[in-house]
Design a protein around this motif. Structure first.
Motif, PDB file in Angstrom:
ATOM      1  N   ARG A 173       0.592  -1.097   0.736  1.00 20.05           N
ATOM      2  CA  ARG A 173      -0.140  -0.434   0.354  1.00 20.05           C
ATOM      3  C   ARG A 173       0.996   1.472  -0.044  1.00 20.05           C
ATOM      4  O   ARG A 173       0.537   2.610  -0.510  1.00 20.05           O
ATOM      5  CB  ARG A 173      -0.931   0.080   1.868  1.00 20.05           C
ATOM      6  CG  ARG A 173      -1.804  -0.837   0.975  1.00 20.05           C
ATOM      7  CD  ARG A 173      -2.758  -0.652   2.151  1.00 20.05           C
ATOM      8  NE  ARG A 173      -2.557  -0.673   3.460  1.00 20.05           N
ATOM      9  CZ  ARG A 173      -2.539  -1.425   4.169  1.00 20.05           C
ATOM     10  NH1 ARG A 173      -3.107  -2.954   4.442  1.00 20.05           N
ATOM     11  NH2 ARG A 173      -2.421  -1.673   5.366  1.00 20.05           N
ATOM     12  N   TYR A 195     -10.936   3.003   4.610  1.00 22.20           N
ATOM     13  CA  TYR A 195     -10.844   2.325   3.065  1.00 22.20           C
ATOM     14  C   TYR A 195      -9.782   3.204   2.661  1.00 22.20           C
ATOM     15  O   TYR A 195      -8.489   3.799   3.216  1.00 22.20           O
ATOM     16  CB  TYR A 195     -11.908   3.605   2.179  1.00 22.20           C
ATOM     17  CG  TYR A 195     -12.273   4.604   2.909  1.00 22.20           C
ATOM     18  CD1 TYR A 195     -11.043   6.005   1.678  1.00 22.20           C
ATOM     19  CD2 TYR A 195     -12.617   5.581   3.761  1.00 22.20           C
ATOM     20  CE1 TYR A 195     -11.150   7.170   2.010  1.00 22.20           C
ATOM     21  CE2 TYR A 195     -12.206   7.020   3.677  1.00 22.20           C
ATOM     22  CZ  TYR A 195     -11.415   7.514   2.719  1.00 22.20           C
ATOM     23  OH  TYR A 195     -11.302   8.941   3.019  1.00 22.20           O
ATOM     24  N   SER A 235      -6.707   5.025  -0.250  1.00 21.71           N
ATOM     25  CA  SER A 235      -7.123   6.279  -0.668  1.00 21.71           C
ATOM     26  C   SER A 235      -5.658   6.522  -1.486  1.00 21.71           C
ATOM     27  O   SER A 235      -4.623   6.876  -0.854  1.00 21.71           O
ATOM     28  CB  SER A 235      -8.490   6.732  -0.917  1.00 21.71           C
ATOM     29  OG  SER A 235      -7.419   7.896   0.073  1.00 21.71           O
ATOM     30  N   LEU A 263     -14.070   0.784  -5.899  1.00 21.42           N
ATOM     31  CA  LEU A 263     -13.224  -0.104  -6.229  1.00 21.42           C
ATOM     32  C   LEU A 263     -14.881  -1.230  -4.613  1.00 21.42           C
ATOM     33  O   LEU A 263     -13.916  -1.078  -3.297  1.00 21.42           O
ATOM     34  CB  LEU A 263     -12.192  -0.560  -6.376  1.00 21.42           C
ATOM     35  CG  LEU A 263     -11.178   0.252  -6.975  1.00 21.42           C
ATOM     36  CD1 LEU A 263     -10.213  -0.543  -7.272  1.00 21.42           C
ATOM     37  CD2 LEU A 263     -11.820  -0.174  -8.520  1.00 21.42           C
ATOM     38  N   HIS A 302     -14.759  -4.385  -3.126  1.00 24.52           N
ATOM     39  CA  HIS A 302     -13.923  -6.361  -3.091  1.00 24.52           C
ATOM     40  C   HIS A 302     -15.399  -7.628  -3.233  1.00 24.52           C
ATOM     41  O   HIS A 302     -16.436  -7.243  -2.418  1.00 24.52           O
ATOM     42  CB  HIS A 302     -13.166  -7.000  -1.935  1.00 24.52           C
ATOM     43  CG  HIS A 302     -13.724  -6.513  -0.274  1.00 24.52           C
ATOM     44  ND1 HIS A 302     -14.262  -7.196   0.093  1.00 24.52           N
ATOM     45  CD2 HIS A 302     -14.077  -5.510   0.587  1.00 24.52           C
ATOM     46  CE1 HIS A 302     -15.092  -6.677   1.384  1.00 24.52           C
ATOM     47  NE2 HIS A 302     -13.685  -5.218   1.410  1.00 24.52           N
ATOM     48  N   LYS A 331     -10.101  -4.830   0.893  1.00 22.39           N
ATOM     49  CA  LYS A 331      -9.989  -3.543   0.665  1.00 22.39           C
ATOM     50  C   LYS A 331      -7.912  -3.985  -0.467  1.00 22.39           C
ATOM     51  O   LYS A 331      -8.115  -3.249  -1.659  1.00 22.39           O
ATOM     52  CB  LYS A 331      -9.881  -2.458   1.087  1.00 22.39           C
ATOM     53  CG  LYS A 331      -9.158  -2.334   2.161  1.00 22.39           C
ATOM     54  CD  LYS A 331      -9.172  -0.463   3.370  1.00 22.39           C
ATOM     55  CE  LYS A 331      -8.828  -1.088   3.904  1.00 22.39           C
ATOM     56  NZ  LYS A 331      -8.327  -2.042   4.953  1.00 22.39           N
ATOM     57  N   TRP A 384      -7.512  -5.518  -3.994  1.00 24.63           N
ATOM     58  CA  TRP A 384      -7.377  -4.589  -5.162  1.00 24.63           C
ATOM     59  C   TRP A 384      -5.151  -4.012  -5.609  1.00 24.63           C
ATOM     60  O   TRP A 384      -5.734  -3.619  -6.297  1.00 24.63           O
ATOM     61  CB  TRP A 384      -8.430  -3.235  -4.995  1.00 24.63           C
ATOM     62  CG  TRP A 384      -9.511  -3.930  -5.107  1.00 24.63           C
ATOM     63  CD1 TRP A 384     -10.898  -3.434  -4.461  1.00 24.63           C
ATOM     64  CD2 TRP A 384     -10.487  -4.124  -6.793  1.00 24.63           C
ATOM     65  NE1 TRP A 384     -12.078  -3.779  -4.825  1.00 24.63           N
ATOM     66  CE2 TRP A 384     -11.820  -4.487  -5.789  1.00 24.63           C
ATOM     67  CE3 TRP A 384      -9.840  -4.141  -7.643  1.00 24.63           C
ATOM     68  CZ2 TRP A 384     -12.912  -4.976  -6.989  1.00 24.63           C
ATOM     69  CZ3 TRP A 384     -10.979  -4.914  -8.380  1.00 24.63           C
ATOM     70  CH2 TRP A 384     -12.166  -5.199  -8.004  1.00 24.63           C
ATOM     71  N   VAL A 410      -4.233  -2.383  -8.731  1.00 24.58           N
ATOM     72  CA  VAL A 410      -3.901  -0.695  -8.594  1.00 24.58           C
ATOM     73  C   VAL A 410      -2.522  -0.352  -8.908  1.00 24.58           C
ATOM     74  O   VAL A 410      -1.687   0.663  -9.558  1.00 24.58           O
ATOM     75  CB  VAL A 410      -4.078  -0.556  -6.747  1.00 24.58           C
ATOM     76  CG1 VAL A 410      -3.436   1.126  -6.570  1.00 24.58           C
ATOM     77  CG2 VAL A 410      -5.912  -0.133  -6.650  1.00 24.58           C
ATOM     78  N   CYS A 416     -10.520   2.528  -2.314  1.00 21.55           N
ATOM     79  CA  CYS A 416     -11.090   1.128  -1.983  1.00 21.55           C
ATOM     80  C   CYS A 416     -11.584   1.367  -0.491  1.00 21.55           C
ATOM     81  O   CYS A 416     -10.866   0.819   0.232  1.00 21.55           O
ATOM     82  CB  CYS A 416      -9.549   0.019  -2.142  1.00 21.55           C
ATOM     83  SG  CYS A 416      -8.476   0.205  -4.037  1.00 21.55           S
ATOM     84  N   SER A 423      -8.872 -10.225  -9.860  1.00 22.83           N
ATOM     85  CA  SER A 423      -7.843  -9.288 -10.139  1.00 22.83           C
ATOM     86  C   SER A 423      -6.344  -9.881  -9.435  1.00 22.83           C
ATOM     87  O   SER A 423      -5.926  -9.153  -9.170  1.00 22.83           O
ATOM     88  CB  SER A 423      -8.051  -8.252  -8.940  1.00 22.83           C
ATOM     89  OG  SER A 423      -8.348  -9.296  -6.861  1.00 22.83           O
TER      90      SER A 423
END
Length: 336
Positions: free
Chosen positions: A43, A62, A64, A77, A79, A85, A88, A92, A103, A310
């Protein structure tokens, strides 16, 4: 002087050895924590930031990246069942760096509030996602909604219920349809019902063997994960298994199970459908059902791909989504 050099080398060696030992120890004894740390690292490397928003006392979690109002609409998005989240992250990675993407953890999942059964039905989840959209101001301009599996059912019903919020929608292997052909997963559920083993849900594993079967069910291409990674995945899932069963029993009830089927004719936003041809959870024959109801739908069937698009085809999925979003923008400019 030589002594100082020796001390420096020993110190440097200690600095290097410490994280290696920490990694080995985590891998051997706390693989679940190591997987969470890995997701945190991914992330961070992708520029995603974890955030929270509230609707009354209800909390949404979330991640972002970017800000709304760019050259393309924001992406939201959703899931699938028992995921988060972070599912994804592979997609991403292949989205434009300046693309605003959000997400969210679905109701009760990961960091989003866990309440009661009414929130876990498809209709309840749509209501909560509507609250989420308003809580972060995503309703200020039309956005593109993406949902997969359970999240695809939610996204489809959201599109049918709140058409003015969306510029377009992508459904990836969505649940919620009456499929012309039974998948391996559906056949397995019926076998379990006959043998009175309703609690042995293939998507809620309790041991390594069941987890291996779930992964083979979801992915056409074998993942070949190390046993400790499998153990980490299982360790992170088991504490939530009672919750997953509660959600599962809600989304298979008649009202939820066919929510997309009953409302797909109300989808007016440009619709894209992406499906793995080798999907063993929700049969690919569902794509034709959607296209019959929405003849203008763009249907993309992926070779050598199962239910977990995904994970198996993240680059392709990202490209298909962005190409579709860009085309809708170009069409809007032409009409204006």
């Amino acid at each position: 002087m030589e002594l100082d050099v020796g001390k420096t080398i020993m110190l440097a060696g200690g600095v290097l050895v410490a994280p290696i030992l920490a990694f080995i120890t985590s891998f051997m004894f706390w693989p679940g924590a190591l997987l969470k740390a890995y997701n945190w690292y991914i992330r961070r490397s992708l520029g995603l930031v974890i955030r929270y928003s509230y609707s009354g006392s209800y909390r949404f979690c979330y991640s972002s990246r970017g800000t709304p109002g760019g050259p393309t609409p924001s992406l939201l998005l959703l899931h699938g069942f028992s995921a988060s989240k972070d599912m994804w992250l592979p997609v991403v990675r292949h989205l434009p760096r300046n693309q605003h993407v959000v997400c969210v953890d679905m109701p009760g999942h990961e960091g989003t509030s866990r309440t009661d059964a009414k929130d876990y039905s498809i209709q309840g989840q749509v209501a909560r996602i509507h609250q989420f959209v308003q809580s972060i101001g995503l309703d200020k301009r039309p956005f593109h909604l993406v949902g997969t599996s359970m999240g695809g059912n939610v996204a489809g019903l959201f599109a049918a219920t709140y058409p003015s919020y969306l510029c377009s929608v992508t459904l990836v292997c969505p649940a919620g349809l009456v499929y012309p052909k039974d998948s391996e997963f559906v056949k397995r559920l019926r076998e379990l019902e006959k043998t009175k083993e309703e609690d042995a849900i293939p998507l809620i594993p309790t041991n390594i063997q069941q987890l291996d079967y779930m992964l083979r069910l979801c992915c056409h291409n074998p993942l070949n994960l190390h046993r400790q990674i499998m153990r980490g995945l299982l360790d992170n899932r088991i504490p939530n298994n009672d919750f997953y069963k509660e959600v599962f029993m809600e989304i298979v009830k008649d009202k939820s199970r066919e929510a997309l089927q009953e409302n797909m004719h109300l989808i007016t936003s440009p619709l894209q459908v992406i499906w793995g041809k080798e999907d063993r959870v929700l049969d690919v024959s569902g794509a034709a059902v959607l296209q019959t109801a929405v003849p203008s739908a763009r249907v993309e069937l992926l070779d050598s791909c199962g239910h977990s698009v995904s994970l198996e085809r993240p680059r392709k999925a990202a490209k298909l989504i962005m190409d579709f979003v860009s085309e809708q923008g170009d069409d809007a400019k032409k009409h204006s």
